[in-house]
Design a protein around this motif. Structure first.
Motif, PDB file in Angstrom:
ATOM      1  N   SER A  16       0.847  -1.186   0.000  1.00 42.92           N
ATOM      2  CA  SER A  16       0.000   0.000   0.000  1.00 42.92           C
ATOM      3  C   SER A  16       0.875   1.225   0.000  1.00 42.92           C
ATOM      4  O   SER A  16       1.854   1.297   0.724  1.00 42.92           O
ATOM      5  CB  SER A  16      -0.901   0.013   1.239  1.00 42.92           C
ATOM      6  OG  SER A  16      -1.594   1.219   1.324  1.00 42.92           O
ATOM      7  N   LYS A 271      -9.453   3.742   7.788  1.00 42.60           N
ATOM      8  CA  LYS A 271      -9.634   2.567   6.942  1.00 42.60           C
ATOM      9  C   LYS A 271      -8.742   2.701   5.722  1.00 42.60           C
ATOM     10  O   LYS A 271      -8.639   3.760   5.126  1.00 42.60           O
ATOM     11  CB  LYS A 271     -11.099   2.432   6.519  1.00 42.60           C
ATOM     12  CG  LYS A 271     -12.054   2.103   7.665  1.00 42.60           C
ATOM     13  CD  LYS A 271     -13.481   1.934   7.160  1.00 42.60           C
ATOM     14  CE  LYS A 271     -14.412   1.575   8.304  1.00 42.60           C
ATOM     15  NZ  LYS A 271     -15.819   1.377   7.834  1.00 42.60           N
ATOM     16  N   LYS A 272      -8.112   1.587   5.351  1.00 40.71           N
ATOM     17  CA  LYS A 272      -7.209   1.576   4.205  1.00 40.71           C
ATOM     18  C   LYS A 272      -7.502   0.381   3.312  1.00 40.71           C
ATOM     19  O   LYS A 272      -7.880  -0.685   3.796  1.00 40.71           O
ATOM     20  CB  LYS A 272      -5.747   1.487   4.681  1.00 40.71           C
ATOM     21  CG  LYS A 272      -5.239   2.720   5.382  1.00 40.71           C
ATOM     22  CD  LYS A 272      -3.818   2.495   5.872  1.00 40.71           C
ATOM     23  CE  LYS A 272      -2.940   2.001   4.748  1.00 40.71           C
ATOM     24  NZ  LYS A 272      -1.553   1.767   5.177  1.00 40.71           N
ATOM     25  N   LYS A 273      -7.294   0.585   2.031  1.00 38.33           N
ATOM     26  CA  LYS A 273      -7.396  -0.518   1.089  1.00 38.33           C
ATOM     27  C   LYS A 273      -5.997  -1.046   0.809  1.00 38.33           C
ATOM     28  O   LYS A 273      -5.083  -0.294   0.515  1.00 38.33           O
ATOM     29  CB  LYS A 273      -8.052  -0.061  -0.205  1.00 38.33           C
ATOM     30  CG  LYS A 273      -9.534   0.268  -0.061  1.00 38.33           C
ATOM     31  CD  LYS A 273     -10.156   0.638  -1.407  1.00 38.33           C
ATOM     32  CE  LYS A 273     -11.649   0.916  -1.244  1.00 38.33           C
ATOM     33  NZ  LYS A 273     -12.281   1.280  -2.542  1.00 38.33           N
ATOM     34  N   GLN A 274      -5.844  -2.367   0.894  1.00 42.44           N
ATOM     35  CA  GLN A 274      -4.550  -2.998   0.670  1.00 42.44           C
ATOM     36  C   GLN A 274      -4.690  -4.080  -0.397  1.00 42.44           C
ATOM     37  O   GLN A 274      -5.655  -4.844  -0.403  1.00 42.44           O
ATOM     38  CB  GLN A 274      -4.012  -3.599   1.970  1.00 42.44           C
ATOM     39  CG  GLN A 274      -3.722  -2.544   3.029  1.00 42.44           C
ATOM     40  CD  GLN A 274      -3.176  -3.156   4.303  1.00 42.44           C
ATOM     41  OE1 GLN A 274      -3.434  -4.331   4.593  1.00 42.44           O
ATOM     42  NE2 GLN A 274      -2.413  -2.394   5.054  1.00 42.44           N
ATOM     43  N   LYS A 275      -3.701  -4.120  -1.272  1.00 44.41           N
ATOM     44  CA  LYS A 275      -3.722  -5.064  -2.389  1.00 44.41           C
ATOM     45  C   LYS A 275      -2.690  -6.158  -2.160  1.00 44.41           C
ATOM     46  O   LYS A 275      -1.525  -5.882  -1.857  1.00 44.41           O
ATOM     47  CB  LYS A 275      -3.428  -4.324  -3.690  1.00 44.41           C
ATOM     48  CG  LYS A 275      -3.521  -5.188  -4.927  1.00 44.41           C
ATOM     49  CD  LYS A 275      -3.253  -4.354  -6.173  1.00 44.41           C
ATOM     50  CE  LYS A 275      -3.337  -5.205  -7.431  1.00 44.41           C
ATOM     51  NZ  LYS A 275      -3.049  -4.398  -8.646  1.00 44.41           N
ATOM     52  N   VAL A 282      -8.072  -7.249  -3.108  1.00 42.38           N
ATOM     53  CA  VAL A 282      -8.053  -6.014  -2.317  1.00 42.38           C
ATOM     54  C   VAL A 282      -8.890  -6.219  -1.062  1.00 42.38           C
ATOM     55  O   VAL A 282      -9.971  -6.813  -1.121  1.00 42.38           O
ATOM     56  CB  VAL A 282      -8.598  -4.831  -3.137  1.00 42.38           C
ATOM     57  CG1 VAL A 282      -8.618  -3.562  -2.274  1.00 42.38           C
ATOM     58  CG2 VAL A 282      -7.758  -4.606  -4.385  1.00 42.38           C
ATOM     59  N   ARG A 283      -8.369  -5.765   0.048  1.00 37.78           N
ATOM     60  CA  ARG A 283      -9.115  -5.845   1.298  1.00 37.78           C
ATOM     61  C   ARG A 283      -9.072  -4.490   1.988  1.00 37.78           C
ATOM     62  O   ARG A 283      -8.195  -3.664   1.736  1.00 37.78           O
ATOM     63  CB  ARG A 283      -8.524  -6.906   2.211  1.00 37.78           C
ATOM     64  CG  ARG A 283      -7.162  -6.538   2.745  1.00 37.78           C
ATOM     65  CD  ARG A 283      -6.654  -7.553   3.749  1.00 37.78           C
ATOM     66  NE  ARG A 283      -5.358  -7.157   4.300  1.00 37.78           N
ATOM     67  CZ  ARG A 283      -4.703  -7.847   5.214  1.00 37.78           C
ATOM     68  NH1 ARG A 283      -5.220  -8.992   5.669  1.00 37.78           N
ATOM     69  NH2 ARG A 283      -3.540  -7.431   5.675  1.00 37.78           N
ATOM     70  N   THR A 284     -10.045  -4.259   2.861  1.00 38.75           N
ATOM     71  CA  THR A 284     -10.101  -3.032   3.652  1.00 38.75           C
ATOM     72  C   THR A 284      -9.682  -3.341   5.079  1.00 38.75           C
ATOM     73  O   THR A 284     -10.217  -4.258   5.703  1.00 38.75           O
ATOM     74  CB  THR A 284     -11.514  -2.438   3.635  1.00 38.75           C
ATOM     75  OG1 THR A 284     -11.884  -2.128   2.289  1.00 38.75           O
ATOM     76  CG2 THR A 284     -11.570  -1.157   4.466  1.00 38.75           C
TER      77      THR A 284
END
Length: 397
Positions: A16, A271-275, A282-284
């Protein structure tokens, strides 16, 4: 800083670019202070080198006499250290004499005691101008209320003339003193408004002092008193005694705050989006990070147990700022609270500095010369001089 809990799977391989973008105001301030200290250390090293070369160029017999002067200076420093130790003992003695005055101040501020007419006399000042100004303000408020009534907008309710004590006494001081105002965030304000008193407890062995912040019952935490302890030393360093400049704060200790559920203003949730690197999914992730708040003051950086350990520059910067704030609260805020509330005790030099900077900025288009930067650095851990407070509003971070 306090430990921050994180949620989410810490073992998964994720990538990220967002995390580096999340930098709080406190972290930015620490980075800037760290950079400033590094530059000051570099300049000091260069200056010391130039002085050393100048001394080395002197004849041997002159250098020998200078060594004798250093020995005399060491004897002076030893006597000076004893002087400062006795000064601290005197401060501890007189603190007991100040205490009844501060106790009565707290009673008046909080409305548990109403001063007599004799106690309200100030024979050294003429209050007629203040009374005339109060009448003018009252008339202006009435006129403003009439105007708002014509516009169908509700007027601000006036303060109850029968109110007890002095409402928002310490909150107003926080707003007036720039050092405290810069630390106080908008979400801190309801808590600061419940602050009833700040006390100082002096210690003799080891030398130091404790700041006590007394709060009325509030919705944010269950504590009634929050404390911050400062430890000082008053003797020269064995390996570099000639650098002794008086008592020095070398360590501090905060306290745990028992926050009510969902009321901790020193932590915020993001909250963050990660790949995922390989799968591309992709998850939060939700996690808690530190938020800017005055109440971080009670969770200073942890000092290493080994006194000879070298602190990281950013940690040293945070501690230097912390020591300055603690010393300033002890020396100025507690002892001159009413003058900071009324504005009489605020330092006007800060306003002069702002005016000078504004004039330089306006004239910069007409001149190619850059104004010389003002010196702001202090040696880490030394008790700072006064001059951090100024009247006026402070923009919240």
């Amino acid at each position: 800083m306090g430990t921050v809990e994180r949620t989410g799977d810490a073992t998964s391989e994720v990538e990220s670019g967002e995390e580096d973008e999340i930098v709080g105001g406190g972290e930015l301030a620490a980075h800037l202070m760290s950079s400033r200290i590094t530059r000051n250390e570099m300049l000091a090293a260069i200056t010391n080198r130039l002085h050393a070369e100048a001394i080395a160029s002197l004849p041997p017999n002159v250098r020998r006499r200078i060594r004798a002067l250093r020995s005399l200076q060491k004897e002076f420093v030893d006597i000076e250290a004893k002087f400062y130790s006795e000064v601290h003992a005197l401060e501890c003695k007189y603190e007991k004499m100040y205490k009844p005055l501060f106790e009565k101040r707290a009673q008046i501020v909080n409305g548990s005691y109403e001063p007599t007419d004799n106690e309200c006399l100030n024979p050294w000042r003429d209050d007629s101008e203040e009374e005339e100004l109060a009448k003018a303000v009252e008339k202006a408020a009435i006129a403003e209320g009439d105007d708002k009534h014509e516009d169908n907008t509700p007027a601000q309710p006036p303060m109850d003339p029968n109110v007890k004590g002095i409402p928002d006494f310490w909150y107003t001081i926080f707003k007036n003193v720039s050092m405290l105002c810069e630390m106080m965030q908008e979400h801190d304000e309801p808590i600061i408004k419940s602050l009833q008193d700040i006390k100082v407890q002096m210690h003799n062995d080891p030398i130091g002092f404790t700041l006590e912040f007394h709060f009325a019952p509030n919705d944010y935490f269950t504590d009634t008193v929050l404390t911050k302890e400062y430890y000082m030393k008053c003797k020269p360093e064995e390996d570099n005694p000639l650098e002794f400049e008086g008592p020095e704060i070398y360590s501090c200790k905060g306290c745990k705050i028992n926050w009510n559920k969902g009321k901790n203003v020193t932590v915020k949730t993001i909250k963050k989006k990660q790949k995922h690197k390989s799968r591309g999914s992709v998850r939060t992730v939700t996690k808690s990070v530190q938020a800017d708040s005055f109440f971080n003051f009670f969770a200073p950086p942890v000092m290493p147990e080994d006194p000879n350990s070298t602190l990281a520059s950013d940690t040293q910067a945070l501690l230097t700022a912390d020591f300055e704030v603690g010393h300033y609260i002890r020396e100025r805020v507690v002892s001159r609270a009413v003058l900071l509330y009324t504005g009489e005790g605020l330092d006007e030099d800060d306003d002069d500095d702002y005016e000078e900077e504004e004039e330089e900025e306006c004239s910069s288009e007409e001149s190619d010369e850059e104004p010389a930067p003002r010196r702001r650095g202090r040696r880490a851990g030394r008790e700072p001089s006064d001059g951090h407070d100024k009247p006026g509003e402070c923009k919240q971070q």
